[in-house]
Enzyme design. Structure first.
Site, mmCIF file in Angstrom:
data_model
loop_
_atom_site.group_PDB
_atom_site.id
_atom_site.type_symbol
_atom_site.label_atom_id
_atom_site.label_comp_id
_atom_site.label_asym_id
_atom_site.label_seq_id
_atom_site.Cartn_x
_atom_site.Cartn_y
_atom_site.Cartn_z
ATOM 1 N N GLY A 16 0.813 -1.207 0.000
ATOM 2 C CA GLY A 16 0.000 0.000 0.000
ATOM 3 C C GLY A 16 0.849 1.261 0.000
ATOM 4 O O GLY A 16 2.083 1.209 0.131
ATOM 5 N N ARG A 43 -4.128 -11.482 -2.168
ATOM 6 C CA ARG A 43 -4.063 -11.063 -3.575
ATOM 7 C C ARG A 43 -2.777 -10.315 -3.902
ATOM 8 O O ARG A 43 -2.376 -10.232 -5.066
ATOM 9 C CB ARG A 43 -5.279 -10.206 -3.942
ATOM 10 C CG ARG A 43 -5.324 -8.845 -3.308
ATOM 11 C CD ARG A 43 -6.534 -8.038 -3.764
ATOM 12 N NE ARG A 43 -6.572 -6.714 -3.155
ATOM 13 C CZ ARG A 43 -7.112 -6.446 -1.977
ATOM 14 N NH1 ARG A 43 -7.688 -7.425 -1.274
ATOM 15 N NH2 ARG A 43 -7.101 -5.217 -1.492
ATOM 16 N N ARG A 103 -6.448 3.485 18.679
ATOM 17 C CA ARG A 103 -6.057 4.821 19.127
ATOM 18 C C ARG A 103 -6.733 5.253 20.421
ATOM 19 O O ARG A 103 -6.118 5.895 21.272
ATOM 20 C CB ARG A 103 -6.344 5.851 18.026
ATOM 21 C CG ARG A 103 -5.422 5.749 16.840
ATOM 22 C CD ARG A 103 -5.841 6.693 15.740
ATOM 23 N NE ARG A 103 -5.032 6.536 14.528
ATOM 24 C CZ ARG A 103 -5.387 6.962 13.343
ATOM 25 N NH1 ARG A 103 -6.540 7.592 13.168
ATOM 26 N NH2 ARG A 103 -4.596 6.779 12.307
ATOM 27 N N CYS A 132 -3.167 11.421 10.714
ATOM 28 C CA CYS A 132 -2.163 12.280 10.083
ATOM 29 C C CYS A 132 -2.397 13.765 10.356
ATOM 30 O O CYS A 132 -1.443 14.505 10.639
ATOM 31 C CB CYS A 132 -2.131 12.021 8.582
ATOM 32 S SG CYS A 132 -3.748 11.958 7.792
ATOM 33 N N GLN A 159 -6.652 18.529 2.972
ATOM 34 C CA GLN A 159 -5.958 17.248 3.015
ATOM 35 C C GLN A 159 -5.799 16.605 1.638
ATOM 36 O O GLN A 159 -6.731 16.537 0.840
ATOM 37 C CB GLN A 159 -6.677 16.298 3.972
ATOM 38 C CG GLN A 159 -6.651 16.811 5.400
ATOM 39 C CD GLN A 159 -7.306 15.884 6.410
ATOM 40 O OE1 GLN A 159 -7.973 16.346 7.323
ATOM 41 N NE2 GLN A 159 -7.123 14.579 6.265
ATOM 42 N N SER A 162 -3.862 11.331 -1.001
ATOM 43 C CA SER A 162 -3.103 10.162 -0.569
ATOM 44 C C SER A 162 -3.530 9.695 0.809
ATOM 45 O O SER A 162 -3.302 8.535 1.173
ATOM 46 C CB SER A 162 -1.598 10.454 -0.583
ATOM 47 O OG SER A 162 -1.307 11.632 0.156
ATOM 48 N N GLY A 163 -4.172 10.580 1.576
ATOM 49 C CA GLY A 163 -4.702 10.174 2.870
ATOM 50 C C GLY A 163 -5.791 9.120 2.754
ATOM 51 O O GLY A 163 -6.108 8.432 3.722
ATOM 52 N N LYS A 223 -11.763 12.497 15.222
ATOM 53 C CA LYS A 223 -10.434 11.971 15.546
ATOM 54 C C LYS A 223 -9.532 13.092 16.047
ATOM 55 O O LYS A 223 -8.798 12.925 17.030
ATOM 56 C CB LYS A 223 -9.803 11.317 14.311
ATOM 57 C CG LYS A 223 -10.404 9.997 13.900
ATOM 58 C CD LYS A 223 -9.800 9.528 12.580
ATOM 59 C CE LYS A 223 -10.503 8.295 12.046
ATOM 60 N NZ LYS A 223 -9.962 7.880 10.720
ATOM 61 N N HIS A 252 -0.649 17.490 3.642
ATOM 62 C CA HIS A 252 -1.814 18.102 4.277
ATOM 63 C C HIS A 252 -1.451 19.513 4.740
ATOM 64 O O HIS A 252 -0.374 19.737 5.303
ATOM 65 C CB HIS A 252 -2.255 17.309 5.510
ATOM 66 C CG HIS A 252 -2.913 16.003 5.203
ATOM 67 N ND1 HIS A 252 -3.191 15.566 3.932
ATOM 68 C CD2 HIS A 252 -3.375 15.024 6.047
ATOM 69 C CE1 HIS A 252 -3.790 14.382 3.991
ATOM 70 N NE2 HIS A 252 -3.906 14.043 5.261
#
Length: 345
Positions: A16, A43, A103, A132, A159, A162-163, A223, A252
């Protein structure tokens, strides 16, 4: 964990976007890797990855893969972490998890090394990486929190896609190509949520990251509220976030307004930020010098600029904070925690 010359490391989610950056960061930092295991879904098993001049084959992430592992760095999604992190801990590994799975578990340290490294030693096998957007904000606010105290934070984020993972990156690129070719884009990924409806991200901003909760804020926004309180150990600090997805690949950006508990000198604030670990100040507006997403891309640091007094609140301070969300917001923060543990053994 005993002191060693080399440590066996497993990267879960190795194929990833974050997993690839973890591998890259381990190599760039010359982390003392003994055996390296690259793990992913069935996979993705069989893919080839280069590390320190050697070719590694990605294996399926199964409980038995963690035998003999010292550090297991997870970035494969919350459900995978929930399933496999306990199995890794049972086999003696310290898990550093990039997902939201642990978290807010009280006994799991939520760590930004520049902010609360003392919490690392309190782990019971699992250490959580914060979100992030929370990480970069608190790296910049930590010296101000220590010097003046903080009553309230109002933050608006900008943001990068890619987040939301590699699929979101690919989708933005596909949409952009379509529009530039005079075609109608076909959004497939964003916003990520329970509804099938998707919005155009190219040349557009989307004021939704994650799903909405009953209070009108998204999970991403909550969050930032809950993680800030846990990391600072301050249940009274007020955080009002609005998180927005913008058509940027990496980095970001955040507009942050903070109300300090005590009066401050602006020059002193700048000096505190300049001396803070992990912070770089770029604040010369007369020369149009300030942090941007392209400034932060590829860097481990958090960049701060546009530092100015609020026009109306006597203890109000405004600033602009930018960081590479895949590095400091994920991969580097995780490797940094492992480095801290190695150095303090």
């Amino acid at each position: 964990m005993e002191k060693k010359d080399r440590y066996n490391v497993a990267v879960v989610g190795a194929t990833g976007a974050v997993g690839q950056k973890i591998i890259e960061t381990l190599e760039k930092r010359n982390f003392p890797v003994g055996e390296l295991k690259l793990l992913a879904s069935a996979r993705s098993a069989g893919q080839q990855v280069q590390f320190q001049g050697r070719t590694y084959t990605v294996e399926e992430a199964l409980p038995e893969a963690f035998e003999g592992i010292d550090f297991a760095l997870f970035s494969a999604g919350g459900s995978i972490s929930e399933k496999l992190a306990p199995a890794a801990v049972e086999r003696g590994a310290v898990v550093i998890d990039n997902t939201s799975a642990f978290r807010m578990v009280p006994e799991v340290p939520l760590v930004v090394p520049e902010v609360n490294p003392h919490m690392i030693g309190q782990h019971q096998g699992i250490i959580a990486n914060p979100n992030c957007s929370t990480i970069q904000m608190l790296v910049a606010l930590k010296p101000l929190y220590d010097a003046y105290g903080i009553d309230r934070i109002i933050v608006s984020t900008y943001q990068a896609v890619s987040g939301a993972g590699q699929n979101a990156i690919n989708d933005l690129l596909d949409q952009t190509r379509a529009i530039l070719n005079g075609e109608q884009p076909e959004p497939k990924v964003l916003p990520v949520g329970s509804l099938p409806k998707k919005h155009q991200q190219a040349f557009n901003v989307i004021p939704q990251i994650d799903v909405f909760t009953d209070n009108g804020f998204t999970k991403e926004e909550m969050k930032m509220v809950n993680e800030t309180r846990k990391i600072f150990g301050d249940p009274d600090i007020q955080v009002t976030p609005t998180t927005v997805r913008v058509p940027v690949l990496y980095g970001h950006s955040e507009s942050v307004y903070v109300e300090l508990k005590n009066s401050f000198d602006l020059e002193e604030v700048v000096q505190l930020l300049q001396g803070a670990p992990g912070v770089k100040v770029i604040d010369n507006p007369e020369a149009q010098e300030y942090p941007m997403a392209v400034t932060a891309e590829g860097s481990y640091d958090t960049f701060v600029g546009r530092i100015r007094r609020d026009l109306f609140h006597p203890r109000g301070l405004n600033m602009w904070i930018v960081s590479d969300n895949v590095l400091k917001g994920a991969a580097w923060n995780a490797v940094q925690i492992a480095e801290y543990m190695v150095k303090t053994r």
